[in-house]
Design an enzyme around this catalytic site. Structure first.
Site, PDB file in Angstrom:
ATOM      1  N   ARG A  18      42.671 -66.532  37.913  1.00  0.00           N
ATOM      2  CA  ARG A  18      41.741 -67.553  38.395  1.00  0.00           C
ATOM      3  C   ARG A  18      41.482 -68.587  37.300  1.00  0.00           C
ATOM      4  O   ARG A  18      41.858 -69.752  37.412  1.00  0.00           O
ATOM      5  CB  ARG A  18      40.427 -66.900  38.849  1.00  0.00           C
ATOM      6  CG  ARG A  18      39.514 -67.834  39.676  1.00  0.00           C
ATOM      7  CD  ARG A  18      38.696 -68.800  38.835  1.00  0.00           C
ATOM      8  NE  ARG A  18      37.775 -68.103  37.938  1.00  0.00           N
ATOM      9  CZ  ARG A  18      37.015 -68.730  37.060  1.00  0.00           C
ATOM     10  NH1 ARG A  18      37.074 -70.052  36.933  1.00  0.00           N
ATOM     11  NH2 ARG A  18      36.207 -68.061  36.253  1.00  0.00           N
ATOM     12  N   CYS A 243      37.716 -75.002  31.554  1.00  0.00           N
ATOM     13  CA  CYS A 243      36.900 -75.461  32.676  1.00  0.00           C
ATOM     14  C   CYS A 243      37.164 -76.938  32.936  1.00  0.00           C
ATOM     15  O   CYS A 243      37.005 -77.765  32.026  1.00  0.00           O
ATOM     16  CB  CYS A 243      35.409 -75.261  32.368  1.00  0.00           C
ATOM     17  SG  CYS A 243      34.309 -75.922  33.632  1.00  0.00           S
ATOM     18  N   ASN A 252      39.953 -68.743  27.582  1.00  0.00           N
ATOM     19  CA  ASN A 252      39.162 -67.548  27.293  1.00  0.00           C
ATOM     20  C   ASN A 252      39.740 -66.838  26.083  1.00  0.00           C
ATOM     21  O   ASN A 252      40.872 -67.078  25.681  1.00  0.00           O
ATOM     22  CB  ASN A 252      39.224 -66.585  28.484  1.00  0.00           C
ATOM     23  CG  ASN A 252      38.637 -67.159  29.740  1.00  0.00           C
ATOM     24  OD1 ASN A 252      39.136 -68.146  30.267  1.00  0.00           O
ATOM     25  ND2 ASN A 252      37.596 -66.540  30.242  1.00  0.00           N
TER      26      ASN A 252
END
Length: 317
Positions: A18, A243, A252
């Site tokens: 995702r 993002c 991340n």
């Protein structure tokens, strides 16, 4: 932060399918996505954020969400969760078999207006229909707070702001919330302090950490969270991610780096590090990534990988 007592185990949720995929501009074929998900599942990871059921125009990369989920239903050892922005997305997720939903919410109005076109309070109130829908279908719902420690528009987020949001979540029946350092602005001392205060105010809440490594402090912040007894962490293979609504956001913390760091400290993850490093190498090649900077394991390998001793050393002493 003098207490060095740490949990013996940690639970890692892989979020590359995702968070990682949505940051890729070039279309990733559905077959490739499924192949990557299967490689990740083979490492022993037990939890995966497999996609997001957002409008295809918002994030075209994830327009194949239904197909990706339906074609990986045989991976029964995995708990799949999906990010959902509204009741329509939640219904799509439930219809295809997702049994855990993650809500979207920002800590600051500036980020919320950019991300959800609403203030934090309005955006959080709009989550009620998702929770009601999930309850009817016996589907678990977890909350989240993006830019929880620092916002690229407003700076450091006061812990009181998080407490207000968590209080609303609690009243909505949410007992699990992810605190996301979306742009890597957190520091270990802040993470330790905030978690200490929030755990005291919300003792029934389970907290998880979603750490981006934008400024190289994600692992240190993870250790600070461990010291507060937090054992749930998100990470992304090969450090993929970012993002689209947070300027300068990078990926991340790499899953292989998090596993390695925890295992070196004697904290079990239940995931095979070697298999995850191999998966990271494969994913990097499949997506055409040449930069290794987002993963220390791809740069240097684990501490257990030793070099040959220098010639003639055996004659010393």
């Amino acid at each position: 932060m003098h207490d060095l007592s740490l949990p013996s185990k940690a639970v890692i949720c892989e979020v590359a399918p995702r968070d990682g995929f949505q940051a890729e501009h070039d279309w990733i074929p559905t077959e490739t996505k499924i192949d990557i998900i299967r490689k990740l599942a083979n490492t022993g990871v037990k939890s995966m954020e497999i996609t997001s059921f957002v409008h295809p125009k918002a994030i075209p990369q994830l327009k194949d969400a239904e197909e990706v989920v339906s074609r990986t239903q045989d991976l029964t050892d995995l708990t799949f969760r999906a990010l959902v922005p509204n009741a329509r997305g939640a219904q799509r997720a439930i219809d295809v078999g997702i049994n855990k939903l993650k809500l979207m919410l920002s800590a600051t109005d500036s980020h919320s207006l950019s991300n959800a076109n609403a203030t934090v309070e309005k955006a959080q109130n709009a989550l009620e229909p998702i929770i009601d829908l999930a309850s009817k279908h016996n589907v678990k719902v977890g909350g989240s707070i993006s830019v929880a420690f620092g916002c690229p528009y407003e700076g450091i987020v006061p812990v009181e702001r998080l407490a207000t949001i968590l209080d609303r979540y609690s009243k909505m029946g949410i007992d699990e919330v992810s605190l996301a350092d979306t742009t890597g602005m957190a520091n270990p001392r802040q993470v330790y302090k905030y978690l200490g205060e929030l755990k005291e105010q919300f003792p029934a809440m389970t907290f998880s950490m979603h750490l981006h490594n934008t400024r190289g402090m994600a692992f240190a912040s993870a250790v600070a969270a461990l010291q507060q007894g937090v054992i749930h962490f998100d990470s992304s293979v090969a450090g993929l991610g970012g993002c689209p609504y947070a300027p300068g956001a990078t990926g991340n913390i790499a899953t292989e780096d998090l596993i390695h760091g925890f295992e070196e400290m004697g904290i079990e993850t239940g995931i095979d590090l070697d298999k995850m490093i191999t998966a990271a190498e494969d994913v990097r090649q499949m997506l055409g990534k040449t930069d290794l900077n987002s993963s220390y394991m791809l740069q240097a390998g684990p501490c257990s990988t030793l070099s040959p001793k220098p010639a003639g050393q055996e004659k010393l002493g």
